[in-house]
Write a protein that holds these residues in place. Structure first.
Motif, PDB file in Angstrom:
ATOM      1  N   ALA A  10      21.588  45.778  40.711  1.00 26.83           N
ATOM      2  CA  ALA A  10      21.624  44.554  39.909  1.00 26.83           C
ATOM      3  C   ALA A  10      20.230  44.216  39.381  1.00 26.83           C
ATOM      4  CB  ALA A  10      22.187  43.401  40.729  1.00 26.83           C
ATOM      5  N   GLY A  34      32.835  41.922  34.135  1.00 27.51           N
ATOM      6  CA  GLY A  34      32.069  41.733  35.368  1.00 27.51           C
ATOM      7  C   GLY A  34      32.642  40.633  36.220  1.00 27.51           C
ATOM      8  N   SER A  36      31.711  36.591  37.995  1.00 26.90           N
ATOM      9  CA  SER A  36      30.875  35.398  38.089  1.00 26.90           C
ATOM     10  C   SER A  36      31.139  34.708  39.417  1.00 26.90           C
ATOM     11  CB  SER A  36      31.166  34.447  36.919  1.00 26.90           C
ATOM     12  OG  SER A  36      32.563  34.198  36.809  1.00 26.90           O
ATOM     13  N   ILE A  49      26.268  37.219  47.424  1.00 26.17           N
ATOM     14  CA  ILE A  49      25.833  38.096  46.329  1.00 26.17           C
ATOM     15  C   ILE A  49      24.926  39.196  46.875  1.00 26.17           C
ATOM     16  CG2 ILE A  49      24.374  38.208  44.254  1.00 26.17           C
ATOM     17  CD1 ILE A  49      25.503  35.460  43.473  1.00 26.17           C
ATOM     18  N   PHE A  53      25.670  43.134  46.500  1.00 23.04           N
ATOM     19  CA  PHE A  53      24.900  43.851  45.482  1.00 23.04           C
ATOM     20  C   PHE A  53      23.561  44.371  45.987  1.00 23.04           C
ATOM     21  CE2 PHE A  53      27.862  41.186  43.237  1.00 23.04           C
ATOM     22  CZ  PHE A  53      28.302  41.994  42.208  1.00 23.04           C
ATOM     23  N   LEU A  91      26.945  40.452  36.266  1.00 25.21           N
ATOM     24  CA  LEU A  91      27.037  39.545  37.391  1.00 25.21           C
ATOM     25  C   LEU A  91      26.426  38.224  36.927  1.00 25.21           C
ATOM     26  CD1 LEU A  91      27.010  38.462  40.351  1.00 25.21           C
ATOM     27  CD2 LEU A  91      24.925  39.815  40.702  1.00 25.21           C
ATOM     28  N   ASP A  93      25.661  34.379  38.114  1.00 28.21           N
ATOM     29  CA  ASP A  93      25.530  33.446  39.233  1.00 28.21           C
ATOM     30  C   ASP A  93      25.493  32.037  38.655  1.00 28.21           C
ATOM     31  OD1 ASP A  93      24.994  32.121  41.561  1.00 28.21           O
ATOM     32  OD2 ASP A  93      22.975  32.932  41.821  1.00 28.21           O
ATOM     33  N   ILE A 209      36.487  43.181  43.374  1.00 25.91           N
ATOM     34  CA  ILE A 209      35.642  43.167  42.173  1.00 25.91           C
ATOM     35  C   ILE A 209      35.755  44.479  41.414  1.00 25.91           C
ATOM     36  CG2 ILE A 209      33.246  43.072  41.347  1.00 25.91           C
ATOM     37  CD1 ILE A 209      32.665  41.225  43.779  1.00 25.91           C
TER      38      ILE A 209
END
Length: 228
Positions: A10, A34, A36, A49, A53, A91, A93, A209
Motif C-alpha cells: 500500500a 478497491g 474503503s 488496516i 495491508f 484503499l 481510509d 476484500i
C-alpha cells in the motif's frame, strides 16, 4: 489460483480534507476498484488496516477523532505468493464518525466529504465498516447507517476487538445481533468477528476484500466482452 493482498504494497497517495479537491479527485477516478474503511472513532480502524495491508500503512492516532482527512492509498495483490500482473487497487481510509469533541466546522466538513464519497465514488469500491465487538450497534453506528442508507453501498461489517470479549455469554449476544442487523441493513453482504491485535478473523476479512475485487474485475470484463 490464490490471490491475497500483497503485504506492504500500500502506497500513500494523498490526504484530502478540502471538499472541492475531493470532488475533483472523485471525478478523475470514476471507475476505481478497491475497499474503503469507515468506523466509529477509536474502533481500531487504523490497526485493522495495518493488519491487512502491512504494518505502518495507516497511522494510529493517539487522539482518535482528530483526523478529518480522507487518506488514499494504492495497493497490489499477490497470486500464489508472488506479485500478480493485475493493476493497483485503491484503499481509502475515511475519517471516523461519532467523536463528540470536534468543532461544528469539522463536523460540517465531515458531512460534506462523506456525502461526496457516498454519492460520487465508484460503485466498485467495497465499504468495510468496523464496529467494536464489545459495544456493537451504538447510536452513532445507527446514525451512520441512516446517513448512507440511500446509497446502498456494498458493505462488509467487521466486529473488531473480538479478543476483548471474555465470556461465552458476550460472544453469544453478539452472534444473536447479526440477524437483526441483516434485516435492518440489507446492503450488508457479510459480517465477521475479528481482532486486529490477535489477527483472529483477519484472513477471512482479507478474503472478502479480495473476492470483491475479483468479482468487480470479472464484471468489468463481461461488460467489455458484451460491447464487442
Amino acid at each position: 489460483m490464490s490471490y491475497t493482498i500483497r503485504q506492504q504494497s500500500a502506497q500513500f497517495k494523498m490526504g484530502i480534507s478540502d471538499i472541492a479537491q475531493f470532488e475533483e479527485w472523485l471525478a478523475d477516478h470514476k471507475d476505481i476498484i478497491g475497499v474503503s474503511f469507515v468506523g466509529r472513532s477509536n474502533v481500531g480502524k487504523s490497526s485493522m488496516i495495518n493488519a491487512l495491508f502491512g504494518s505502518k500503512t495507516a497511522r494510529v492516532s493517539k487522539t482518535p477523532g482528530r483526523t478529518r482527512e480522507i487518506n488514499i492509498f494504492e495497493f497490489e495483490l499477490n497470486l500464489n505468493g508472488k506479485k500478480s500482473d493485475l493493476p493497483p487497487f485503491y484503499l481509502i481510509d475515511l475519517p471516523g464518525y461519532g467523536f463528540a469533541e470536534v468543532s461544528k466546522e469539522m463536523s460540517k466538513n465531515w458531512n460534506e466529504l462523506m456525502g461526496a464519497f457516498f454519492a460520487e465514488a465508484s460503485e466498485s469500491m467495497l465499504l468495510l465498516n468496523l464496529q467494536d465487538a464489545r459495544h456493537p450497534d451504538q447510536d452513532v453506528d445507527r446514525q451512520f447507517y441512516d446517513f448512507i442508507k440511500g446509497f446502498a453501498r456494498k458493505t462488509v461489517l467487521v466486529f473488531n476487538k473480538i479478543d476483548k470479549l471474555k465470556t461465552q455469554k458476550e460472544r453469544a449476544a453478539l452472534e444473536k445481533l447479526k440477524p437483526a442487523l441483516s434485516k435492518d441493513y440489507k446492503w450488508i453482504r457479510q459480517m465477521y468477528f475479528a481482532s486486529a491485535e490477535s489477527k483472529k478473523g483477519v484472513p477471512q476479512v482479507e478474503e472478502a476484500i479480495v473476492t470483491h475485487i475479483l468479482e468487480e474485475l470479472e464484471l468489468r470484463k463481461t461488460h467489455e466482452d458484451s460491447d464487442i
